[in-house]
Write a protein that holds these residues in place. Structure first.
Motif, short mmCIF file in Angstrom:
data_model
loop_
_atom_site.label_atom_id
_atom_site.label_comp_id
_atom_site.label_asym_id
_atom_site.label_seq_id
_atom_site.Cartn_x
_atom_site.Cartn_y
_atom_site.Cartn_z
N TRP A 224 -10.96 77.71 -17.75
CA TRP A 224 -11.50 78.75 -18.63
C TRP A 224 -12.96 78.50 -18.96
CZ3 TRP A 224 -10.64 83.46 -20.44
CH2 TRP A 224 -11.37 83.89 -21.55
N ALA A 225 -13.31 77.30 -19.39
CA ALA A 225 -14.63 77.04 -19.96
C ALA A 225 -15.55 76.23 -19.06
CB ALA A 225 -14.48 76.32 -21.31
N ALA B 240 -14.38 82.32 -18.45
CA ALA B 240 -15.15 82.83 -19.58
C ALA B 240 -16.52 83.30 -19.13
CB ALA B 240 -15.30 81.74 -20.65
N THR C 245 -14.76 86.42 -26.16
CA THR C 245 -14.69 85.25 -25.28
C THR C 245 -15.09 83.98 -26.01
OG1 THR C 245 -15.17 86.59 -23.32
CG2 THR C 245 -15.57 84.24 -23.14
N ASP C 246 -16.24 84.00 -26.69
CA ASP C 246 -16.80 82.79 -27.29
C ASP C 246 -16.17 82.44 -28.64
OD1 ASP C 246 -18.49 82.53 -25.14
OD2 ASP C 246 -20.21 83.44 -26.14
N PHE D 173 -7.95 78.54 -27.22
CA PHE D 173 -7.53 77.63 -26.15
C PHE D 173 -7.89 76.19 -26.49
CE2 PHE D 173 -8.25 81.38 -23.03
CZ PHE D 173 -6.99 81.87 -23.32
N GLN D 174 -9.05 76.00 -27.11
CA GLN D 174 -9.46 74.64 -27.47
C GLN D 174 -8.55 74.06 -28.54
OE1 GLN D 174 -12.21 72.65 -26.05
NE2 GLN D 174 -10.67 71.31 -26.95
N THR E 82 -11.93 81.30 -26.58
CA THR E 82 -12.26 79.88 -26.33
C THR E 82 -11.81 78.97 -27.47
OG1 THR E 82 -14.11 80.48 -24.89
CG2 THR E 82 -14.12 78.25 -25.83
N MET F 148 -8.40 74.44 -20.08
CA MET F 148 -9.76 74.42 -20.60
C MET F 148 -10.79 74.34 -19.48
SD MET F 148 -9.80 75.01 -23.74
CE MET F 148 -11.59 74.82 -23.82
#
Length: 457
Positions: A275-276, A282, A88-89, A96-97, A93, A272
């Motif tokens: 998700w975040a 996340a 995930t991290d 996606f970023q 992530t 984003m």
């Protein structure tokens, strides 16, 4: 697992993929975005109820269906929580970023090209102006390629917000294989007109087939200025399109490309957020098994992540390779069909496939932005005394990468000149997906996704 001889950090994987570059439903934007679904977008293979016999087993807890304690029972310090947290991290992530970052640069780059296109006068012999326009177009095309490579990594991470509402958010970003270029042409004309039946034009309320990365590919790489509609489908809005001045059509297409690139940026930002954000998916994954979580066990969350790997089975193996090879029916019948490749206009299909395989490898090996934590599915297999399956899959991934790298030029040309090479690539990808659907799932006591149970090719 960390393999020092083959680091697959996100930036490196994307850089390697880029080095080979050659090749009306409505919705509303915003954090609370939801889109109406279309019932025919996901194909079912007809084996929805296949059961491995161990679906509810939490295999890192000795077979109990209780949340993972955070400590591995069999080998070292593996735990399913560590697997989820790392992927995930440090994999999902950042991917996606990076896509959001790439998408954020596109509007300015596309606008720089469009400003020159709009001002260009083909009746003048101004070679400097033509060269500047062509250079700006190339920059816009290269920006699209970079953004597409980053998205093709994300295609192996279709979970949570990208899976919700029949993949509505994913389709707003990239609607392939349901791309409709006739719809794009219609919206070029509607945007230029400024309204649809008197209602001001709003791209965020248009269907996914009229926007996103596939629409931008068509607008930036297609040199044929005639529309792609049949006479019956063109409608009044395109009735006079093919008779208009070429420069006028180029200008309208580039102006719509600017609008589509702005929409893509906003959609990436929405991804984003969903998700975040504080209540993003996340956090839900990492809180699996805790009180109040939507995942009763940690294994349920692991299963959601493993489901995403099956993109390699249907979309990659079947649609991107088997279909143009004629193993499945295509627009040419059941024979070799270069027109059936994923990236017809940018000729970017091989780069897309390379990015897909690289992302699969990242997730399998847990290799992301933190070199000190490489907890992946390979470690889960080791933990379950299935190291032989791990080794077979690692070798299979390497073979698939090598087969794809051996393809020359673009996939259309390879289909015509190197059918054996494309067939070999399909076979090597199939070796990996066969392992994925059988030993991988069974050894880890996970469930197959409903749409990935059957294969006949």
């Amino acid at each position: 697992m960390r393999i020092h001889s083959r680091p697959i950090l996100l930036a490196v994987a994307i850089g390697l993929a880029l080095s080979g570059c050659g090749e009306s439903t409505s919705s509303s934007a915003g954090p609370g975005y939801k889109q109406a679904t279309s019932p025919d977008d996901n194909q079912d293979t007809g084996n929805d109820n296949q059961d491995t016999g161990n679906d509810n087993q939490d295999s890192s807890n000795g077979g109990s269906d209780t949340p993972d304690s955070g400590q591995g029972d069999n080998q070292g310090t593996f735990s399913q929580q560590k697997l989820i947290a790392n992927l995930t991290d440090n994999v999902f992530t950042p991917t996606f970023q990076q896509f959001a970052n790439k998408a954020s640069t596109q509007p300015d780059i596309v606008k720089a090209y469009c400003d020159l296109e709009t001002a260009f006068d083909p009746t003048l012999s101004d070679e400097a102006a033509k060269a500047a326009r062509d250079e700006a177009l190339l920059a816009a095309q290269n920006s699209w390629k970079e953004t597409m490579v980053s998205w093709q990594h994300a295609e192996l991470m279709i979970v949570g917000p990208l899976l919700a509402d029949d993949k509505a958010l994913r389709k707003d970003i990239y609607s392939w294989p349901d791309t409709n270029y006739c719809n794009v042409d219609q919206d070029v004309a509607y945007f230029a007109q400024g309204n649809i039946n008197g209602v001001p034009y709003d791209i965020s309320k248009r269907s996914d087939k009229r926007r996103g990365l596939d629409a931008l590919e068509y607008l930036l790489f297609n040199s044929n200025l005639d529309h792609s509609c049949s006479a019956a489908a063109a409608g009044d809005i395109l009735a006079q399109w093919n008779t208009q001045d070429e420069q006028q059509r180029r200008t309208m297409r580039c102006q719509y490309a600017v609008e589509a690139s702005k929409d893509l940026k906003e959609t990436a930002e929405r991804l984003m957020f969903e998700w975040a954000g504080d209540q993003g998916y996340a956090a839900k994954l990492k809180n699996a098994g805790e009180s109040g979580s939507e995942f009763a066990t940690v294994t349920e969350a692991v299963n959601r992540i493993s489901d995403a790997l099956f993109y390699m089975t249907e979309e990659l193996k079947d649609y991107k390779l088997a279909t143009p090879l004629g193993l499945f029916a295509n627009q040419c019948g059941t024979e070799i069909c270069p027109e059936a490749v994923e990236s017809r206009y940018a000729k970017h299909s091989i780069e897309n496939i390379q990015a897909n395989i690289a992302a699969f490898e990242q997730i399998f090996l847990g290799q992301g932005t933190d070199s000190d934590d490489t907890t992946g599915f390979d470690d889960f297999l080791d933990n379950q005394s299935a190291s032989q399956t791990k080794d077979v899959m690692i070798q299979g991934i390497a073979n698939a990468k090598a087969a794809t790298a051996a393809l020359n030029d673009n996939l259309q040309q390879a289909l015509n000149e190197d059918k054996a090479g494309v067939t070999n690539t399909h076979a090597k990808v199939k070796d990996v997906t066969d392992q994925l659907k059988n030993d991988f799932i069974q050894k880890l006591a996970l469930e197959l996704p409903k749409t990935s149970a059957g294969d006949n090719d």
